[in-house]
Design a protein around this motif. Structure first.
Motif, mmCIF file in Angstrom:
data_model
loop_
_atom_site.group_PDB
_atom_site.id
_atom_site.type_symbol
_atom_site.label_atom_id
_atom_site.label_comp_id
_atom_site.label_asym_id
_atom_site.label_seq_id
_atom_site.Cartn_x
_atom_site.Cartn_y
_atom_site.Cartn_z
ATOM 1 N N THR A 195 6.055 -10.376 -8.170
ATOM 2 C CA THR A 195 4.670 -10.808 -8.138
ATOM 3 C C THR A 195 3.910 -10.132 -9.273
ATOM 4 O O THR A 195 4.420 -9.286 -9.979
ATOM 5 N N THR A 196 2.652 -10.497 -9.394
ATOM 6 C CA THR A 196 1.819 -9.882 -10.406
ATOM 7 C C THR A 196 1.772 -8.386 -10.195
ATOM 8 O O THR A 196 1.553 -7.924 -9.085
ATOM 9 N N ALA A 219 -6.349 -3.757 -4.662
ATOM 10 C CA ALA A 219 -5.410 -4.792 -4.221
ATOM 11 C C ALA A 219 -5.599 -6.025 -5.087
ATOM 12 O O ALA A 219 -6.701 -6.294 -5.590
ATOM 13 N N ASP A 220 -4.511 -6.769 -5.258
ATOM 14 C CA ASP A 220 -4.568 -8.049 -5.978
ATOM 15 C C ASP A 220 -5.186 -7.891 -7.367
ATOM 16 O O ASP A 220 -6.021 -8.698 -7.800
ATOM 17 N N GLU A 267 -2.305 1.302 -5.411
ATOM 18 C CA GLU A 267 -2.830 0.207 -4.598
ATOM 19 C C GLU A 267 -2.986 0.654 -3.148
ATOM 20 O O GLU A 267 -2.203 1.444 -2.631
ATOM 21 N N GLY A 268 -4.018 0.152 -2.491
ATOM 22 C CA GLY A 268 -4.259 0.485 -1.100
ATOM 23 C C GLY A 268 -5.714 0.857 -0.874
ATOM 24 O O GLY A 268 -6.579 0.671 -1.737
ATOM 25 N N GLU A 269 -5.991 1.394 0.314
ATOM 26 C CA GLU A 269 -7.344 1.768 0.714
ATOM 27 C C GLU A 269 -7.509 3.274 0.579
ATOM 28 O O GLU A 269 -6.658 4.044 1.015
ATOM 29 N N GLU A 279 0.810 -1.213 0.000
ATOM 30 C CA GLU A 279 0.000 0.000 0.000
ATOM 31 C C GLU A 279 0.846 1.267 0.000
ATOM 32 O O GLU A 279 0.320 2.378 0.112
ATOM 33 N N PHE A 280 2.161 1.103 -0.153
ATOM 34 C CA PHE A 280 3.085 2.226 -0.081
ATOM 35 C C PHE A 280 3.551 2.674 -1.466
ATOM 36 O O PHE A 280 3.565 1.897 -2.421
#
Length: 218
Positions: free
Chosen positions: A106-107, A155-156, A125-127, A8-9
């Motif tokens: 990773t993906t 995410a993902d 990515e993140g909230e 998330e960073f």
């Protein structure tokens, strides 16, 4: 390198900021410098002597100074020394950065954008909380929007939208959101009376740079 995303960073070398879900995370100047060195040299392990020489050139410092900076970075990243996600201790040698996304193991994640009348914001990515509250990730200054109205989670390789108990409701294509729903590129959202468009800019490799975050409040 402009921005590198891991979890998330995001590390932005132009603004010299570490951000979590779009919000700044405080680091001292030396701790930021150390994190940038580790990320830029990933996944190579760097010796303590090398790091000390780059952080404090021509200055003698005790080894504890370096360890304190590593501890500061781990606190900011909520990284566990015994089970590190990002900063790995190479015993008897030094440290290495092993963030899976930034290392490209990773993906790749995705980068998204919200667009509304008078504003836009890029979402890594993140909230991301949307609402009228000045502390929200995406601030929508309309009386029809609750202080913490909705949340987008990226995410993902997917994005989901969730209502946070708002007074006037969160809508996806004119259907009220009662539970988390997936967002596709071009989705039309409405929070209260505020209409927004959700875009997926493109899948982004961990080492790919992205433009600086751009937001104008409505």
């Amino acid at each position: 390198m402009t921005q590198v995303f891991f979890g998330e960073f995001a590390l932005d070398t132009e603004t010299r900021e570490l951000r979590r879900s779009g919000r700044p995370v405080h680091l001292s100047p030396k701790a930021y410098q150390l994190l940038q060195i580790l990320v830029e040299d990933r996944p190579r392990a760097l010796s303590k002597a090398d790091l000390q020489g780059r952080l404090w050139p021509e200055t003698f410092v005790v080894e504890a100074n370096l360890a304190n900076l590593v501890g500061e970075i781990r606190d900011a990243l909520e990284d566990e020394p015994r089970r590190p996600r990002y900063v790995r201790t190479v015993h008897g040698f030094g440290y290495a950065f092993q963030g899976a996304e930034a290392a490209g193991t990773t993906t790749p994640g995705i980068i998204c954008r919200l667009i509304w009348k008078g504003g836009r914001v890029t979402l890594p990515e993140g909230e991301h909380v949307l609402g009228r509250d000045a502390e929200a990730s995406v601030v929508l200054r309309s009386p029809s929007v609750s202080r913490r109205h909705a949340r987008i989670l990226i995410a993902d390789e997917r994005a989901t939208l969730e209502d946070l108990g708002s007074k006037n409701g969160t809508f996806l294509a004119d259907r009220r959101v009662a539970s988390p729903v997936a967002l596709a590129d071009g989705a039309r959202l409405r929070l209260g009376t505020v209409g927004l468009t959700f875009r997926i800019l493109r899948p982004a490799s961990s080492t790919e740079t992205a433009g600086s975050r751009d937001q104008t409040d409505s």
